[in-house]
Design a protein around this motif. Structure first.
Motif, PDB file in Angstrom:
ATOM      1  N   THR A  83       2.146  -3.230  -3.901  1.00 33.34           N
ATOM      2  CA  THR A  83       0.749  -3.606  -3.671  1.00 33.34           C
ATOM      3  C   THR A  83       0.164  -2.767  -2.546  1.00 33.34           C
ATOM      4  OG1 THR A  83       1.200  -5.893  -4.348  1.00 33.34           O
ATOM      5  CG2 THR A  83      -0.820  -5.490  -3.100  1.00 33.34           C
ATOM      6  N   ASN A 105      -4.115  -2.793  -6.900  1.00 34.44           N
ATOM      7  CA  ASN A 105      -3.146  -1.970  -7.642  1.00 34.44           C
ATOM      8  C   ASN A 105      -3.671  -0.539  -7.752  1.00 34.44           C
ATOM      9  OD1 ASN A 105      -4.934  -1.897 -10.076  1.00 34.44           O
ATOM     10  ND2 ASN A 105      -4.441  -4.083 -10.131  1.00 34.44           N
ATOM     11  N   ALA A 168       0.823  -3.556 -12.674  1.00 35.42           N
ATOM     12  CA  ALA A 168       1.663  -3.400 -11.486  1.00 35.42           C
ATOM     13  C   ALA A 168       2.772  -2.383 -11.715  1.00 35.42           C
ATOM     14  CB  ALA A 168       2.265  -4.741 -11.092  1.00 35.42           C
TER      15      ALA A 168
END
Length: 279
Positions: A83, A105, A168
């Motif tokens: 992150t 992201n 992600a």
């Protein structure tokens, strides 16, 4: 500030009115909550997980401010997700000093073209989580470069993979990655899991760094390391005794909380309860 309204138009009018009065009210509020004013209907509507179907929040517009990004750092979560977080010049928004802002992201960074050194507009989403709204392109430094998202974990060096259909990018190191190991241990002792009082995030990090704990089982073996705990900074006989009692109490746990404590991806509290009930 309670008020009975009957139409959507009245709801919106009341929301605008309260938002204008917001700064004059002698306590903080970030929005209004609408509730069905009928107990029989409330009973029929029921709940979803922990949330009632007969009540809904309507937030006020988030307060905004301007700052400059000093650096973009990558944090590793419990599930290995990388992150990005913007470290910014501290700014006060809604009475709170903000020095970090989530960038979500790599797609979000690319979409907004966020770079180190950029001037940005920032807001506290829901008056809680600081996030970057946009970049002030007119004030961008001439020598700026696009941010290159890492393809390896900055903590353990393992490959960071982004699977098809996911936003992600995740570290593949698993428990080899110190960041994932620590975050999983924090999750295990959190309030909705084993709820070990006195064993917060900072203590988990400190104990892990000093080798007192490495696995979940090590947490429940701390009773064998009393001498080392007492020598630890900030700990004394009483605090160690309280911790050992909390660990002993924590050995008895309901199945849904235990399943949640395992930290399985996509298994939150509600899913853990469903799994416990089914199996």
């Amino acid at each position: 500030l309670n008020k009975l309204v009957s139409t959507i138009e009245d709801i919106e009018k009341n929301h605008r009115s309260i938002e204008k009065q917001r700064l004059a009210i002698d306590y903080d509020l970030d929005g209004l909550v609408y509730k069905v004013d009928n107990l029989k209907l409330q009973s029929r509507l029921g709940f979803v997980s922990n949330s009632p179907r007969w009540a809904i929040a309507h937030k006020f517009s988030a307060e905004k401010g301007f700052s400059i990004i000093k650096n973009i750092e990558i944090q590793i979560g419990r599930t290995g997700a990388l992150t990005p977080v913007a470290k910014i010049d501290p700014i006060t928004i809604g009475g709170v000093v903000v020095s970090n802002a989530t960038l979500h992201n790599e797609d979000e960074i690319a979409r907004k073209d966020i770079r180190n050194g950029d001037w940005i507009m920032i807001q506290r989403a829901g008056d809680v989580i600081p996030q970057v709204v946009s970049v002030i392109l007119e004030r961008r430094p001439e020598n700026s470069h696009s941010f290159i998202f890492p393809e390896t974990c900055p903590r353990c060096g393992s490959e960071a993979v982004r699977k098809d259909g996911e936003v992600a990018r995740r570290c593949t190191g698993g428990l080899i990655c110190p960041a994932q190991a620590v975050e999983r241990l924090k999750h295990l002792v959190s309030r909705d899991a084993f709820d070990i009082e006195g064993l917060g995030g900072r203590n988990i990090e400190s104990f892990w760094q000093e080798g007192l704990i490495r696995t979940p089982a090590d947490i429940f073996r701390l009773g064998k390391k009393v001498n080392l705990l007492i020598e630890h900074e900030g700990w004394g006989e009483k605090s160690v005794k309280n911790l050992l009692q909390a660990l002993e109490d924590g050995r008895r746990i309901e199945l849904p909380r235990f399943i949640y404590a395992l930290g399985i991806r996509q298994v939150g509290q509600a899913t853990a309860r469903l799994l416990a009930h089914r199996y």
